[in-house]
Design an enzyme around this catalytic site. Structure first.
Site, PDB file in Angstrom:
ATOM      1  N   GLY A 103       0.814  -1.212   0.000  1.00  0.00           N
ATOM      2  CA  GLY A 103       0.000   0.000   0.000  1.00  0.00           C
ATOM      3  C   GLY A 103       0.844   1.255   0.000  1.00  0.00           C
ATOM      4  CE  LYS A 124       6.871   0.251   6.096  1.00  0.00           C
ATOM      5  NZ  LYS A 124       7.263  -0.748   7.112  1.00  0.00           N
ATOM      6  CG  ASP A 136      -1.008   8.775   3.902  1.00  0.00           C
ATOM      7  OD1 ASP A 136      -0.505   7.647   4.045  1.00  0.00           O
ATOM      8  OD2 ASP A 136      -0.827   9.712   4.701  1.00  0.00           O
ATOM      9  NE  ARG A 194      10.034  -2.659   2.965  1.00  0.00           N
ATOM     10  CZ  ARG A 194       8.956  -3.055   3.608  1.00  0.00           C
ATOM     11  NH1 ARG A 194       9.013  -3.282   4.908  1.00  0.00           N
ATOM     12  NH2 ARG A 194       7.835  -3.264   2.977  1.00  0.00           N
ATOM     13  CG  ASP A 272       0.216  -8.788   6.107  1.00  0.00           C
ATOM     14  OD1 ASP A 272      -0.308  -9.438   7.021  1.00  0.00           O
ATOM     15  OD2 ASP A 272       0.386  -7.557   6.158  1.00  0.00           O
ATOM     16  CG  ASN A 273       3.565  -7.650   8.534  1.00  0.00           C
ATOM     17  OD1 ASN A 273       3.535  -7.136   7.405  1.00  0.00           O
ATOM     18  ND2 ASN A 273       2.932  -7.122   9.554  1.00  0.00           N
ATOM     19  CG  ASP A 282       6.171  -5.107   6.622  1.00  0.00           C
ATOM     20  OD1 ASP A 282       6.969  -4.542   5.853  1.00  0.00           O
ATOM     21  OD2 ASP A 282       5.002  -5.339   6.311  1.00  0.00           O
TER      22      ASP A 282
END
Ligand code: AMP
Ligand code: MG
Length: 518
Positions: A103, A124, A136, A194, A272-273, A282
């Site tokens: 995102g 990121k 955002d 990263r 997802d991490n 993350d």
């Protein structure tokens, strides 16, 4: 800048989203979407990791160049970069959450360095993507600085992790409600670059599986094996897939043992991490165990259920691996080997945990974990600092081991005194055990020094660097990074970094309370 070699295999070999528009949506049948970073107003390089930069092929003059700043702020691209966002899903706090995706992360490309190593570069906080949902696409300075510091610190600690190349201030403000208390405020924005050989996650495979996109799933597994696990050479695809799953189980087990060794709490172990390479990934509301408590979590969002507290992490990793197993099961006729893989996870974790716990005590090996687990229970009751305890234990000679010698590193002298008899009995047992090994104090101290760091990026240390950086003073950030560069060595001038949590940090947001707001 010398010529960089980008070889963007993921976007070349996996199906991409045919819709070129950058608007929020569900993306079916594709592993990624092409997306450009959104430029920022006034970027400034706040910090970079010189050793990593050099490894990637950026010398210091390249780092100082305008094109470097442009690339790592999202204001420009270097030749060969082809930005994209990954599509993935995940189980969040035990529930299937559907499509998540990058995102606010945008991969710039896969850089192959002069040693032939592949390093994907990923910004990121570089602006919205099709996966931004209602958010955002940006990141605040405080969370970006935390990610930058901890990624590199973990690497120095010997814990598998994604790395961090740069921390760039965007010169723009981002509005966040830090504690979700109905008080949104503008904060300085930032972007971290990263770096990892692969950013594929368990959720990368769960998403196509959840949608019945079996061909895409199979393609992704084949791709991941070919690019990220070239050592798996079985000719039979089903056998190779089982090898792949076993390797992921083993790497994840090793990772969990390291987290337990250094006292790291990830805080949001959603699927997802979870990195497919077994890397820490993350960095959000993470923390470091101080007054030892296996039920502790720094993440206020999880304060109620404590699903992701320190002591549960190994179990959660197992649960997450079982989600991955479930995702790839449709590709295999026989599911028994996946159960074996999960069993391997448990075996590898137990073996590594035993090995590292022995190392933390300065012992060559432990037949069983009871000496260590009894100690942990005592550390909790005596409110001793987890990191400082092992260093103190190593620094004292066997005949000096008495409870009162640990008073300075307890958060409650009263608790220490209350349990002093029991603690002294443990110290005596330990002394006996060392005596039977016939080890000198010097040998023991040296061995313990390899397993027990002295400096870890405690939340209140990071917070001090954040407070200063938000005022425009970067010196505390650079000083902290320098200390964490060598976490196992005594640095006499850096005593303040190896200290008990100060009282002011006990209830300060960012120190004891963190949320996912970042
Ligand atoms: P995390 O909790 O950071 O792992 O994020 C969970 C999901 O939310 C991922 O898909 C992120 O990319 C997304 N996400 C988190 N923060 C933002 C943001 N500020 N803008 C867009 N997406 C975000
Ligand atoms: Mg995430």
């Amino acid at each position: 800048m010398t010529k960089l070699n980008f070889d963007n295999r993921l976007i070349a070999e996996l199906p991409g989203d045919p819709d070129p528009r950058n608007r929020v949506r569900q993306v079916h049948g594709a592993a990624w979407s092409a997306v450009q970073p959104t430029p920022v107003a006034a970027p400034r390089l706040l910090a970079h990791a010189p050793a990593l930069a050099a490894r990637l092929g950026f010398d210091e003059s390249a780092v100082a160049s305008q094109s470097f700043l442009d690339a790592f702020s999202g204001n420009g691209l270097l030749p060969g970069m082809q930005p994209f966002a990954n599509n993935y899903g995940g189980h969040q706090f035990g529930h299937w959450a559907g499509q998540l995706g990058d995102g606010r992360a945008i991969s710039l490309g896969e850089l192959v360095n002069e040693h032939g190593e592949r390093w994907e570069l990923q910004l990121k906080g570089a602006g919205p993507t099709p996966y931004s949902r209602s958010a955002d696409g940006r990141a605040v300075l405080r969370s970006s600085l935390r990610e930058f510091i901890c990624s590199e610190a973990m690497h120095r600690l010997g814990v598998p992790t994604t790395r961090a190349l740069t921390l760039v201030g965007s010169g723009e403000e981002v509005v966040r409600d830090i504690l979700y208390s109905g008080d949104p405020r503008p904060e300085p924005g930032a972007i971290v670059c990263r770096v990892a050989p692969s950013f594929l996650r368990f959720g990368s495979f769960e998403l196509p599986a959840s949608r019945g996109e079996t061909e895409l799933l199979a393609q992704m597994v084949r791709f991941c094996i070919a690019r990220d696990f070239p050592e798996l050479t079985a000719s039979e695809p089903a056998v190779q897939m089982v090898q792949w799953f076993n390797t992921i189980c083993e790497r994840t087990a090793t990772l969990m043992a390291h987290w337990m060794r250094v006292g790291f709490v990830h805080g949001v172990m959603n699927t997802d991490n979870m990195s497919i390479l077994g890397l820490t990934i993350d960095y959000g509301p993470y923390g470091w165990v101080e007054d030892y408590d296996p039920a502790w979590t720094p993440n206020t969002t999880d304060a109620e259920g404590r699903r992701y507290c320190f002591g549960r992490q190994p179990q959660i990793a197992h649960w997450n691996l079982s989600c991955l197993a479930g995702a790839i099961a449709p590709l295999l006729e026989d599911h028994e080997p996946l159960r074996d893989g999960l069993q391997r996870y448990a075996e590898r974790f137990n073996a590594e945990y035993l090995r590292m716990s022995a190392g933390k005590l300065g012992l060559g090996n432990l037949e069983d974990i009871s000496l260590y687990s009894t100690l942990l229970s005592l550390l909790q009751r005596t409110e001793l600092d987890f990191t400082l305890f092992f260093r103190r234990l190593g620094a004292l000679a066997i005949d000096e081991l008495r409870a009162e010698r640990f008073a300075e590193i307890s958060y409650s002298e009263l608790s220490l005194m209350r349990h002093a008899d029991e603690f002294n009995r443990w110290l005596a047992d330990y002394g006996q055990r060392i005596a039977t090994e016939g080890m000198t104090d010097g040998e023991r101290r040296q061995r313990m020094g390899e397993f027990n760091p002295l400096y870890v990026p405690r939340n209140w240390l990071a917070q001090q660097a954040i407070d200063a950086a938000e005022r425009g003073d970067l010196q505390p950030l650079h000083d902290l990074v320098a200390v964490l560069d060598d976490p196992y060595s005594e640095q006499p001038e850096s005593q303040g970094y190896a200290a008990l949590r100060p009282e002011w940090a006990r209830h300060r947001p960012g120190c004891s309370m963190l949320s996912c707001s970042s």
